[in-house]
Design a protein around this motif. Sequence first.
Motif, PDB file in Angstrom:
ATOM      1  N   GLU A   1       0.829  -1.210   0.000  1.00 41.29           N
ATOM      2  CA  GLU A   1       0.000   0.000   0.000  1.00 41.29           C
ATOM      3  C   GLU A   1       0.866   1.264   0.000  1.00 41.29           C
ATOM      4  OE1 GLU A   1      -2.468  -0.662   3.382  1.00 41.29           O
ATOM      5  OE2 GLU A   1      -3.686  -2.190   2.360  1.00 41.29           O
ATOM      6  N   TYR A   2       1.969   1.239   0.735  1.00 43.94           N
ATOM      7  CA  TYR A   2       2.884   2.387   0.716  1.00 43.94           C
ATOM      8  C   TYR A   2       3.491   2.561  -0.676  1.00 43.94           C
ATOM      9  CZ  TYR A   2       2.849   3.316   5.762  1.00 43.94           C
ATOM     10  OH  TYR A   2       2.485   3.672   7.028  1.00 43.94           O
TER      11      TYR A   2
ATOM     12  N   ALA B   1       3.136   5.828  -3.090  1.00 43.96           N
ATOM     13  CA  ALA B   1       4.280   6.537  -3.682  1.00 43.96           C
ATOM     14  C   ALA B   1       4.084   6.696  -5.189  1.00 43.96           C
ATOM     15  CB  ALA B   1       5.572   5.784  -3.383  1.00 43.96           C
ATOM     16  N   GLN B   2       3.656   5.618  -5.839  1.00 45.26           N
ATOM     17  CA  GLN B   2       3.447   5.665  -7.293  1.00 45.26           C
ATOM     18  C   GLN B   2       2.337   6.649  -7.651  1.00 45.26           C
ATOM     19  OE1 GLN B   2       5.567   3.941  -8.931  1.00 45.26           O
ATOM     20  NE2 GLN B   2       4.827   3.487 -10.983  1.00 45.26           N
ATOM     21  N   ALA B   3       1.240   6.596  -6.889  1.00 39.67           N
ATOM     22  CA  ALA B   3       0.109   7.493  -7.155  1.00 39.67           C
ATOM     23  C   ALA B   3       0.516   8.950  -6.947  1.00 39.67           C
ATOM     24  CB  ALA B   3      -1.063   7.131  -6.252  1.00 39.67           C
ATOM     25  N   THR B   4       1.342   9.212  -5.929  1.00 39.67           N
ATOM     26  CA  THR B   4       1.814  10.571  -5.664  1.00 39.67           C
ATOM     27  C   THR B   4       2.655  11.080  -6.830  1.00 39.67           C
ATOM     28  OG1 THR B   4       1.836  10.123  -3.281  1.00 39.67           O
ATOM     29  CG2 THR B   4       3.100  12.019  -4.054  1.00 39.67           C
ATOM     30  N   PHE B   5       3.511  10.201  -7.372  1.00 41.93           N
ATOM     31  CA  PHE B   5       4.340  10.608  -8.513  1.00 41.93           C
ATOM     32  C   PHE B   5       3.458  11.002  -9.703  1.00 41.93           C
ATOM     33  CE2 PHE B   5       6.432   9.866 -12.528  1.00 41.93           C
ATOM     34  CZ  PHE B   5       7.642  10.524 -12.358  1.00 41.93           C
TER      35      PHE B   5
ATOM     36  N   GLU C   1       9.053   6.099   2.816  1.00 43.53           N
ATOM     37  CA  GLU C   1      10.083   5.074   2.974  1.00 43.53           C
ATOM     38  C   GLU C   1      10.416   4.848   4.450  1.00 43.53           C
ATOM     39  OE1 GLU C   1      11.681   2.991   0.720  1.00 43.53           O
ATOM     40  OE2 GLU C   1      10.033   3.684  -0.550  1.00 43.53           O
ATOM     41  N   ALA C   2      10.370   5.917   5.249  1.00 45.11           N
ATOM     42  CA  ALA C   2      10.621   5.774   6.686  1.00 45.11           C
ATOM     43  C   ALA C   2       9.537   4.906   7.326  1.00 45.11           C
ATOM     44  CB  ALA C   2      10.672   7.148   7.348  1.00 45.11           C
ATOM     45  N   GLN C   3       8.283   5.109   6.906  1.00 41.35           N
ATOM     46  CA  GLN C   3       7.188   4.285   7.426  1.00 41.35           C
ATOM     47  C   GLN C   3       7.349   2.834   6.966  1.00 41.35           C
ATOM     48  OE1 GLN C   3       4.764   5.226   9.667  1.00 41.35           O
ATOM     49  NE2 GLN C   3       6.063   7.049   9.759  1.00 41.35           N
TER      50      GLN C   3
END
Length: 385
Positions: free
Chosen positions: A177-178, A182-186, A359-361
């Motif tokens: 899900e993370y 990330a992909q959706a944010t890009f 990435e930290a999460q």
Amino acid sequence: MKKDNWEIKKLGEVFDLHMGKTPSRNNKSYWNNGTHKWLSIADMNNIKYIVETKEKISNNAVVNCNMKIVPKNTVLMSFKLSVGKVAITKEPIFTNEAIMSFRNKSDYEISNEYLYYCLLGKDWEGENRAVMGKTLNKSTLSQNTIPIPPLPVQEAIVKELDTLHRLKELQKQQIDEYDTLAQATFYSMFGDPIDNEKGWEVKRLGEVCKTTSGGTPSRKKIEYYENGTINWLRSGEINKMFITEAELKITEEGFKNSSAKLFPIDTVLIAMYGATVGQVGILKLESTTNQAICGIFPNQHFNPIVLYFILSIYKSEFLKLAIGGAQPNISQRLVKETIVPIPPISLQNQFAERIEKIEAQKELVKQSITETQTLIDYTMDKYFG
């Protein structure tokens, strides 16, 4: 948990062991338009219940090859090559000769799920490597023992292990899900880089970034590797976003006597040959690489995280243009000729900050997965070790 009333029995005392077979590959009528599911070891990767198989066999194969069907709710285990993969059938199925099925022939009540975990908990390769390499056979498998507690105890053990495995699966889903976030944010911030939906300025990558490949010190000279202190990456290690370690190191002498180059932190790497061709990573340590890796040096035009995402999306395009057979190759020239959009660096940096938080999460979840796996290993050893 007390084991006073547990019995220890050989598998051959409790189960009839049956292995499958492979119909001749030369007879196309055995495989074309098959309707019967046929299981190979490749179908058993971390799957508890077998539902689908990659291949199916025909009625001709079943009749002419005297294939024996494995009933529903039967425990299976691979005993050749990839030893110790275990699964349970959800419906009747056929298998190849590297898979053994276990049919209870005794008066002992044994839960299929308990047997599944019991077989999964044994170190088959460790126990048998000295004698048989990586292959068991029906006779040696039959001589292996398993503990048999009362049925209520079996069910309690299964419930405990199922709970832990479900927790691990949920944690893995969090990672997915993370990655999706990330992909959706890009795409939300930059659009599709191939189509350049947002109309950013575009240039060939080689026009705006310096690139180079690495090198391999001679393998014949042990002094180039022994007690090495300089990180040296191979293309197979380009398998995640942030590259934080190298498996091998080379010496100063090996570095000076090869075409290897020291890449700085934040160099974007792309694997050009081998199984990971097209994979992208970002260096988080100074390192040299072999010649199968193209290094793209950071500069004022690109935040390395944005360039990582752009090139990752281009992977399918690279593979279309790759040359070679079983293991296609791409070239540094192909990478340099790639047309890439160049969004404003301020927007790139905003995106990179978001990704670093994601990435930290992810790292926290990965730590949780490691802790869950440790608990699974402890529990398996407690009952079956």
